[in-house]
Design an enzyme around this catalytic site. Sequence first.
Site, mmCIF file in Angstrom:
data_model
loop_
_atom_site.group_PDB
_atom_site.id
_atom_site.type_symbol
_atom_site.label_atom_id
_atom_site.label_comp_id
_atom_site.label_asym_id
_atom_site.label_seq_id
_atom_site.Cartn_x
_atom_site.Cartn_y
_atom_site.Cartn_z
ATOM 1 N N CYS A 2 0.854 -1.180 0.000
ATOM 2 C CA CYS A 2 0.000 0.000 0.000
ATOM 3 C C CYS A 2 0.899 1.242 0.000
ATOM 4 O O CYS A 2 2.035 1.191 0.473
ATOM 5 C CB CYS A 2 -0.932 0.104 1.185
ATOM 6 S SG CYS A 2 -2.024 -1.300 1.395
ATOM 7 N N ARG A 27 3.748 -0.211 -4.874
ATOM 8 C CA ARG A 27 3.559 -0.710 -3.512
ATOM 9 C C ARG A 27 2.230 -1.443 -3.333
ATOM 10 O O ARG A 27 1.949 -1.999 -2.271
ATOM 11 C CB ARG A 27 3.591 0.457 -2.524
ATOM 12 C CG ARG A 27 4.908 1.166 -2.502
ATOM 13 C CD ARG A 27 5.893 0.390 -1.699
ATOM 14 N NE ARG A 27 7.213 0.960 -1.750
ATOM 15 C CZ ARG A 27 8.235 0.496 -1.063
ATOM 16 N NH1 ARG A 27 8.099 -0.534 -0.284
ATOM 17 N NH2 ARG A 27 9.407 1.047 -1.176
ATOM 18 N N TRP A 78 -3.023 -2.462 -1.438
ATOM 19 C CA TRP A 78 -2.816 -3.901 -1.635
ATOM 20 C C TRP A 78 -3.710 -4.544 -0.585
ATOM 21 O O TRP A 78 -3.464 -4.425 0.616
ATOM 22 C CB TRP A 78 -1.345 -4.260 -1.400
ATOM 23 C CG TRP A 78 -1.050 -5.697 -1.667
ATOM 24 C CD1 TRP A 78 -0.784 -6.279 -2.881
ATOM 25 C CD2 TRP A 78 -0.990 -6.760 -0.703
ATOM 26 N NE1 TRP A 78 -0.567 -7.622 -2.721
ATOM 27 C CE2 TRP A 78 -0.680 -7.944 -1.401
ATOM 28 C CE3 TRP A 78 -1.167 -6.825 0.675
ATOM 29 C CZ2 TRP A 78 -0.541 -9.175 -0.771
ATOM 30 C CZ3 TRP A 78 -1.033 -8.056 1.308
ATOM 31 C CH2 TRP A 78 -0.720 -9.209 0.584
ATOM 32 N N ASN A 104 -1.770 2.171 6.176
ATOM 33 C CA ASN A 104 -1.015 0.978 5.781
ATOM 34 C C ASN A 104 -0.827 0.141 7.032
ATOM 35 O O ASN A 104 -0.577 0.698 8.110
ATOM 36 C CB ASN A 104 0.380 1.339 5.265
ATOM 37 C CG ASN A 104 0.341 1.950 3.888
ATOM 38 O OD1 ASN A 104 -0.714 2.096 3.277
ATOM 39 N ND2 ASN A 104 1.516 2.323 3.396
ATOM 40 N N GLY A 105 -0.891 -1.176 6.888
ATOM 41 C CA GLY A 105 -0.699 -2.047 8.047
ATOM 42 C C GLY A 105 -1.972 -2.833 8.312
ATOM 43 O O GLY A 105 -2.886 -2.873 7.477
ATOM 44 N N GLU A 479 16.069 -18.601 -7.313
ATOM 45 C CA GLU A 479 15.839 -17.216 -7.747
ATOM 46 C C GLU A 479 15.246 -17.193 -9.169
ATOM 47 O O GLU A 479 14.285 -16.473 -9.432
ATOM 48 C CB GLU A 479 17.168 -16.440 -7.683
ATOM 49 C CG GLU A 479 17.218 -15.116 -8.428
ATOM 50 C CD GLU A 479 16.299 -14.038 -7.856
ATOM 51 O OE1 GLU A 479 15.633 -14.281 -6.834
ATOM 52 O OE2 GLU A 479 16.238 -12.958 -8.460
ATOM 53 N N LYS A 483 11.497 -15.708 -9.993
ATOM 54 C CA LYS A 483 11.314 -14.597 -10.928
ATOM 55 C C LYS A 483 10.331 -14.981 -12.021
ATOM 56 O O LYS A 483 9.463 -14.212 -12.384
ATOM 57 C CB LYS A 483 12.663 -14.251 -11.537
ATOM 58 C CG LYS A 483 13.244 -12.935 -11.463
ATOM 59 C CD LYS A 483 13.391 -12.024 -10.357
ATOM 60 C CE LYS A 483 12.868 -12.218 -8.998
ATOM 61 N NZ LYS A 483 13.681 -11.595 -7.980
ATOM 62 N N GLU A 486 6.758 -15.261 -10.597
ATOM 63 C CA GLU A 486 6.277 -13.959 -10.140
ATOM 64 C C GLU A 486 5.688 -13.125 -11.275
ATOM 65 O O GLU A 486 4.649 -12.505 -11.116
ATOM 66 C CB GLU A 486 7.486 -13.226 -9.539
ATOM 67 C CG GLU A 486 7.160 -12.238 -8.488
ATOM 68 C CD GLU A 486 8.419 -11.651 -7.826
ATOM 69 O OE1 GLU A 486 9.550 -11.911 -8.281
ATOM 70 O OE2 GLU A 486 8.250 -10.916 -6.844
ATOM 71 N N HIS A 502 15.435 -37.633 -6.326
ATOM 72 C CA HIS A 502 14.656 -37.949 -5.126
ATOM 73 C C HIS A 502 13.179 -37.601 -5.298
ATOM 74 O O HIS A 502 12.431 -37.572 -4.334
ATOM 75 C CB HIS A 502 15.242 -37.217 -3.909
ATOM 76 C CG HIS A 502 16.639 -37.664 -3.593
ATOM 77 N ND1 HIS A 502 16.932 -38.917 -3.121
ATOM 78 C CD2 HIS A 502 17.827 -37.036 -3.730
ATOM 79 C CE1 HIS A 502 18.233 -39.040 -2.957
ATOM 80 N NE2 HIS A 502 18.807 -37.902 -3.334
ATOM 81 N N LYS A 601 5.543 -4.545 -4.096
ATOM 82 C CA LYS A 601 6.932 -4.386 -3.660
ATOM 83 C C LYS A 601 6.885 -4.236 -2.144
ATOM 84 O O LYS A 601 5.952 -3.706 -1.638
ATOM 85 C CB LYS A 601 7.465 -3.091 -4.302
ATOM 86 C CG LYS A 601 8.944 -2.890 -4.175
ATOM 87 C CD LYS A 601 9.643 -3.556 -5.314
ATOM 88 C CE LYS A 601 11.130 -3.448 -5.254
ATOM 89 N NZ LYS A 601 11.760 -4.483 -6.092
HETATM 90 O O1 M6R Z 1 12.493 -5.679 0.502
HETATM 91 P P1 M6R Z 1 12.945 -7.082 0.757
HETATM 92 O O2 M6R Z 1 14.245 -7.405 0.119
HETATM 93 O O3 M6R Z 1 12.953 -7.438 2.215
HETATM 94 O O4 M6R Z 1 11.838 -8.003 0.081
HETATM 95 C C1 M6R Z 1 11.831 -9.387 0.258
HETATM 96 C C2 M6R Z 1 10.886 -10.041 -0.707
HETATM 97 O O5 M6R Z 1 9.584 -9.620 -0.485
HETATM 98 C C3 M6R Z 1 11.255 -9.753 -2.167
HETATM 99 O O6 M6R Z 1 12.572 -10.117 -2.437
HETATM 100 C C4 M6R Z 1 10.332 -10.496 -3.136
HETATM 101 O O7 M6R Z 1 10.525 -11.884 -3.006
HETATM 102 C C5 M6R Z 1 10.554 -10.007 -4.558
HETATM 103 N N1 M6R Z 1 9.310 -9.554 -5.117
HETATM 104 C C6 M6R Z 1 11.143 -11.030 -5.449
HETATM 105 O O8 M6R Z 1 11.367 -10.566 -6.728
#
Ligand code: M6R
Length: 606
Positions: A2, A27, A78, A104-105, A479, A483, A486, A502, A601
């Site tokens: 948010c 956000r 969000w 927010n929160g 990773e 990605k 996501e 396994h 984010k």
């Molecule tokens: O701001 P941060 O690095 O603490 O965020 C951690 C995760 O939320 C962040 O890396 C998330 O997994 C990304 N969207 C991945 O691309």
Amino acid sequence: MCGIVGYIGKNQDIRMGIEALRRLEYRGYDSAGAAWYNSDKKDIFLVKKAGRIDNLEKAIQESNLVSSGNPFILHTRWATHGGVDDINAHPHSDCKNEIFLVHNGIIENYQELKEKLIKEGHKFCSQCDTEVLSHLIEKYFQGNLEEAVRKALKEVRGTYGLAVISKKDPGKLVAARLSSPLLLGINQDEILVASDPSAVITHTRQVINLDDNEIAVLKPENFFILKEKPVIQIEWTAEEAQKGDYPHFMLKEIMEEPEAIENAIRGRLIPEEGQVKLGGLSSVEKKLREINRLLLVACGTASYAARTGEYMLEEYAGIPTEIDIGSEFRYRKPIVDKKTAAIFISQSGETADTLAALREMKEKGTMALGITNAVGSTQSRETDAGVYTRSGPEIAVASTKAFIGQLITLALLTVYFGRQRDMALVMGQRIVSELAKLPELARKVLKQAPEIEKIAKKYKDCKNFWFIGRKYNYPMAMEGALKLKEISYLHAEGVASGELKHGALALIDENFPTIVISPSDSVYEKTISNIQEIKARKGPIIAIATEGNEEIKNLVDDVIYIPKTLEMLTPILSVIPLHLFAYYTAVALGKDIDKPRNLAKSVTVE
Ligand code: M6R
């Protein structure tokens, strides 16, 4: 998670607020809303809309509501409590439509508070937890907004960053924070409040971060906070947070990866001493010599950086290292002693789970170090010492260059801890000299973007992907998979190559491709065995291999080459094609690259 914008000052036009809110859209983007004081009508106007900020802007234009006055507050949501619709969008107001707030929160005791307020005669119109705040403030309001906010917040359990205005106490904006970031942007004749510095950057680079339990009262000419606070200078510029000629922030940020490496190492390498200089650790340097165990804690992508750091620190610094994700660590009973240090890794420095783990460690008296990209973030303020990654603003929800910054910082820390212990001068010199070469090598990898785009197009209709890797590149497999899922919404998992047999191997067939990270390193031959196992089951393979490895072309379907570097630094190069592969796949599928569905984010709620 948010975005909040609040404004009081010379500007009378809500479009200025919209412009600031747009810079927070990453956000959260389920709905957006604005409330502003109209000084002619002595009233507050409210418009809120499900969907993106464009919908809000259009609704404001169509509303014919004159915008002449301030303060104003805006929000991009969000969703946590209550569906994604106009009603649950912020701002929320009280029964008489006199008090408006954005939040927010999460208000954890909102159900209990709501029932009580309903019994007292308050009428609710949304399912959103935030609405209880506006009714609570209404309950305590006796002409002074900050007093009412203060009393209301005493009843609240949970987290909040909030901005409140009232037509019964005009010319004032009240902001408060508990475990959800909020800052003031200070400029001549105007003060902004925002959940993120990107919102204020076109107005001012001078910010003050609010601390937990602080309430700020903003007026056009000044602001009041109980405590004297330092003004911090935002280090990046508004231009850096623009897309420029790139179609998406994500592509821009991937293309900036060589620069992220340069920034992270600038002024920090001491080649002749095989050493690094990390100014942020100087205050704890002596204590760090005593440390004999490290805990690395992070979430999401940052946790994969941590996992790579575990391999680096154990192999080269000789320190037993354990990693965990923030959301689990906070519920474990970690066994720590005076010789343990915990390192928290977070791009934003505001991730709720990572912060909770940090606070738990502080509570136990453990030394807490931070690796973050966000100067002045909660994490950077609450850790004992730390290192900034200096990756510059990262706007795309999918983290790329900031991840590279974290890997580099962990490599720097490895040299730092290693040289404090048994690492030989020559080894320090070797790592430092290889680190210095990385920006050029990363540029070389990026030149293959057109080929990687072709490969992505070839596989875009596959529904499932394995990513496999060993040792330093096992975390890169995770990773790469994260990605891809996501931003393309395809199913992908990162698996340790040795784990294939396994279980994972059961899924392999001609429609289930595997991306194999197979640089010419100490585990290369083992990885080749995995390639054979997949091929025997007709699985397509894309390999990431070291330049000069011609043999691999005969074993796999497609190859992407990375230049040779030290084994411990290979992830920094191997992850670049993985970022590009995810990007081009999502583009080929027509997905919303920078704002993937259901995500945001910076996850500032648990
Ligand atoms: O701001 P941060 O690095 O603490 O965020 C951690 C995760 O939320 C962040 O890396 C998330 O997994 C990304 N969207 C991945 O691309």
